[in-house]
Design an enzyme around this catalytic site. Structure first.
Site, PDB file in Angstrom:
ATOM      1  CE1 TYR A  53      -3.136  -2.950   0.185  1.00  0.00           C
ATOM      2  CE2 TYR A  53      -3.791  -2.255   2.366  1.00  0.00           C
ATOM      3  CZ  TYR A  53      -3.930  -3.101   1.287  1.00  0.00           C
ATOM      4  OH  TYR A  53      -4.879  -4.106   1.329  1.00  0.00           O
ATOM      5  CB  ALA A 208     -18.573  -2.522  -4.697  1.00  0.00           C
ATOM      6  N   GLY A 285     -13.183   0.979   4.657  1.00  0.00           N
ATOM      7  CA  GLY A 285     -12.279   2.022   4.171  1.00  0.00           C
ATOM      8  C   GLY A 285     -13.040   3.330   4.152  1.00  0.00           C
ATOM      9  CG  ASN A 295     -18.815   3.912   5.727  1.00  0.00           C
ATOM     10  OD1 ASN A 295     -19.827   4.386   5.210  1.00  0.00           O
ATOM     11  ND2 ASN A 295     -17.634   3.957   5.139  1.00  0.00           N
TER      12      ASN A 295
HETATM   13  P1  NDP Z   1     -14.735   0.017   0.435  1.00  0.00           P
HETATM   14  O1  NDP Z   1     -15.328  -0.879  -0.572  1.00  0.00           O
HETATM   15  O2  NDP Z   1     -15.559   0.285   1.649  1.00  0.00           O
HETATM   16  O3  NDP Z   1     -14.347   1.383  -0.275  1.00  0.00           O
HETATM   17  C1  NDP Z   1     -13.894   2.471   0.499  1.00  0.00           C
HETATM   18  C2  NDP Z   1     -13.969   3.735  -0.330  1.00  0.00           C
HETATM   19  O4  NDP Z   1     -15.330   4.001  -0.697  1.00  0.00           O
HETATM   20  C3  NDP Z   1     -13.534   4.964   0.455  1.00  0.00           C
HETATM   21  O5  NDP Z   1     -12.128   5.136   0.455  1.00  0.00           O
HETATM   22  C4  NDP Z   1     -14.277   6.069  -0.259  1.00  0.00           C
HETATM   23  O6  NDP Z   1     -13.596   6.331  -1.485  1.00  0.00           O
HETATM   24  C5  NDP Z   1     -15.606   5.399  -0.567  1.00  0.00           C
HETATM   25  N1  NDP Z   1     -16.540   5.537   0.578  1.00  0.00           N
HETATM   26  C6  NDP Z   1     -16.514   4.848   1.759  1.00  0.00           C
HETATM   27  N2  NDP Z   1     -17.523   5.215   2.550  1.00  0.00           N
HETATM   28  C7  NDP Z   1     -18.216   6.160   1.882  1.00  0.00           C
HETATM   29  C8  NDP Z   1     -19.374   6.900   2.185  1.00  0.00           C
HETATM   30  N3  NDP Z   1     -20.014   6.730   3.345  1.00  0.00           N
HETATM   31  N4  NDP Z   1     -19.831   7.780   1.255  1.00  0.00           N
HETATM   32  C9  NDP Z   1     -19.204   7.945   0.078  1.00  0.00           C
HETATM   33  N5  NDP Z   1     -18.074   7.256  -0.275  1.00  0.00           N
HETATM   34  C10 NDP Z   1     -17.594   6.375   0.620  1.00  0.00           C
HETATM   35  O7  NDP Z   1     -13.379  -0.569   0.986  1.00  0.00           O
HETATM   36  P2  NDP Z   1     -11.884  -0.612   0.350  1.00  0.00           P
HETATM   37  O8  NDP Z   1     -11.908  -0.971  -1.081  1.00  0.00           O
HETATM   38  O9  NDP Z   1     -11.193   0.642   0.758  1.00  0.00           O
HETATM   39  O10 NDP Z   1     -11.306  -1.830   1.165  1.00  0.00           O
HETATM   40  C11 NDP Z   1     -11.290  -1.805   2.602  1.00  0.00           C
HETATM   41  C12 NDP Z   1     -10.001  -2.429   3.091  1.00  0.00           C
HETATM   42  O11 NDP Z   1      -9.932  -3.783   2.664  1.00  0.00           O
HETATM   43  C13 NDP Z   1      -8.713  -1.807   2.525  1.00  0.00           C
HETATM   44  O12 NDP Z   1      -8.355  -0.626   3.188  1.00  0.00           O
HETATM   45  C14 NDP Z   1      -7.734  -2.917   2.748  1.00  0.00           C
HETATM   46  O13 NDP Z   1      -7.306  -2.922   4.092  1.00  0.00           O
HETATM   47  C15 NDP Z   1      -8.574  -4.154   2.450  1.00  0.00           C
HETATM   48  N6  NDP Z   1      -8.407  -4.618   1.049  1.00  0.00           N
HETATM   49  C16 NDP Z   1      -7.773  -5.810   0.853  1.00  0.00           C
HETATM   50  C17 NDP Z   1      -7.573  -6.291  -0.416  1.00  0.00           C
HETATM   51  C18 NDP Z   1      -6.874  -7.605  -0.607  1.00  0.00           C
HETATM   52  O14 NDP Z   1      -6.487  -7.928  -1.741  1.00  0.00           O
HETATM   53  N7  NDP Z   1      -6.685  -8.370   0.428  1.00  0.00           N
HETATM   54  C19 NDP Z   1      -8.003  -5.543  -1.616  1.00  0.00           C
HETATM   55  C20 NDP Z   1      -8.707  -4.325  -1.306  1.00  0.00           C
HETATM   56  C21 NDP Z   1      -8.896  -3.899  -0.011  1.00  0.00           C
HETATM   57  P3  NDP Z   1     -13.653   7.737  -2.248  1.00  0.00           P
HETATM   58  O15 NDP Z   1     -14.237   8.776  -1.329  1.00  0.00           O
HETATM   59  O16 NDP Z   1     -12.244   8.001  -2.612  1.00  0.00           O
HETATM   60  O17 NDP Z   1     -14.518   7.481  -3.439  1.00  0.00           O
END
Ligand code: NDP
Length: 322
Positions: A53, A208, A285, A295
């Site tokens: 990361y 997602a 996230g 969230n």
């Molecule tokens: P999410 O699917 O929850 O996406 C998070 C993103 O969605 C935020 O950064 C933000 O992005 C947007 N978001 C979140 N909440 C809101 C809200 N209430 N209103 C509007 N937009 C919102 O989770 P992630 O994809 O971030 O994954 C979570 C964790 O999972 C990661 O941090 C990591 O630790 C892990 N992970 C592990 C993987 C693996 O291969 N093992 C792969 C991916 C993730 P924005 O505002 O920028 O649009």
């Protein structure tokens, strides 16, 4: 915040864990500090990161944000697998790379040990024995408490447990799959296998990658401060969802369901992940404190048969090609 058992490992985790992918960087340390403070206030003391990361910068930002908290007051998980440089040996699950990667992660995270070290993907170029032996050495030396996997196939998880038993080394304690309303596949095979093997499950991208907030539109350009508008978009899944009219239809139906019970769509989507007993913790996230607070409402959603039925109608049919 309620806790759940991480399989049969003896470890307990809060239902939600803060993830750090794309949201933690030392160039926005204030955000990282604010997110960590807000989750501790909500009773969450578990954090998931990875060496890759921000090419180490995510771990550095997390370490700074955690620096005011005693090490034994939180659970810290990181990962190894993806390339950390162009050097061919600086990737994968060889002993050489694992030993180098753990030392670098511990140094960046400013700690002596990780609670969980996860193999970010399966490495078909390295014998499983070699990887598992390496994990055994890290456990004996106290650098990690336990190890787990991410996006390993059910057969690979079964094989890992067999090999670990044969070597007399602790096997994996957890799997980390992608899991959200648009991607329910782990319910078919991964969850049952994890349950049978006594593995805990940490699920990722519950929204997602933001698509399940309902903030994206099929018709207009995407919101500027969003993951989809990033100059170097990361996350194939989000890009695929944005190009899929069926995914937009599902989100519209889900918005109606959320409105009907008076909760936000993100809270409903995270609560959907939590409804399964096989899920130990949902990795959430957030790119801002307001998002995080919205969230966190997920843990207050009362799951009911009516909700289950309504959402099953949305998820029914063939899986989306995402
Ligand atoms: P999410 O699917 O929850 O996406 C998070 C993103 O969605 C935020 O950064 C933000 O992005 C947007 N978001 C979140 N909440 C809101 C809200 N209430 N209103 C509007 N937009 C919102 O989770 P992630 O994809 O971030 O994954 C979570 C964790 O999972 C990661 O941090 C990591 O630790 C892990 N992970 C592990 C993987 C693996 O291969 N093992 C792969 C991916 C993730 P924005 O505002 O920028 O649009």
């Amino acid at each position: 915040m309620k806790k759940r058992a991480l399989g049969s490992s003896g470890i307990e985790l809060p239902e939600l864990t803060l993830g750090t992918w794309l949201t933690f960087s030392t160039s926005n340390q204030e955000l990282a500090n604010g997110l960590v403070e807000a989750v501790f206030d909500a009773g969450i003391n578990a954090f998931d990161t990875a060496d890759v990361y921000g090419m180490g910068d995510g771990e550095r930002a997390l370490a700074i944000a955690l620096s005011g908290y005693p090490r034994d007051s939180y659970f810290l998980a990181s990962k190894v697998f993806f390339p950390m440089s162009d050097a061919p040996e600086d990737r994968g699950l060889s002993k050489k790379h694992i030993f180098k990667s753990i030392d670098n992660s511990l140094s960046r995270l400013n700690t002596d040990y990780l609670d969980l070290y996860q193999c970010h993907r399966f490495d078909s170029d390295i014998p499983l024995e070699e990887t598992i032996e390496a994990m055994g050495v890290l456990i004996s030396s106290g650098k990690i408490r336990a190890w787990g996997t991410s996006v390993w196939a059910p057969q690979q998880l079964q094989q890992a447990q067999k090999v670990a038993q044969a070597l007399g080394v602790p096997g994996p304690v957890s799997e980390q799959p992608r899991y959200n309303i648009l991607c329910p596949e782990p319910e078919r095979e991964v969850f049952p296998v994890c349950e049978a093997l006594g593995l805990g499950v940490l699920t990722w991208s519950p929204l997602a990658q933001g698509f399940l907030t309902g903030k994206y539109s099929e018709q207009t350009s995407q919101p500027k401060a969003s993951r989809a508008s990033h100059p170097k978009p990361q996350g194939v899944f989000l890009q695929n969802a944005l190009g899929n009219p069926e995914a937009f239809k599902k989100v519209e139906a889900l918005k109606e369901i959320a409105r009907g019970i008076g909760v936000s769509l993100p809270a409903l989507a995270i609560a959907w992940c939590l409804r399964r007993r096989e899920v130990t913790t949902v990795l959430i996230g957030a790119s801002g404190i307001d998002q995080l607070k919205e969230n966190l409402q997920a843990v207050s959603v009362d799951w009911s048969e009516g909700l289950e039925r309504a959402i099953s109608k949305v998820t029914a049919g063939p899986l989306l090609e995402l």
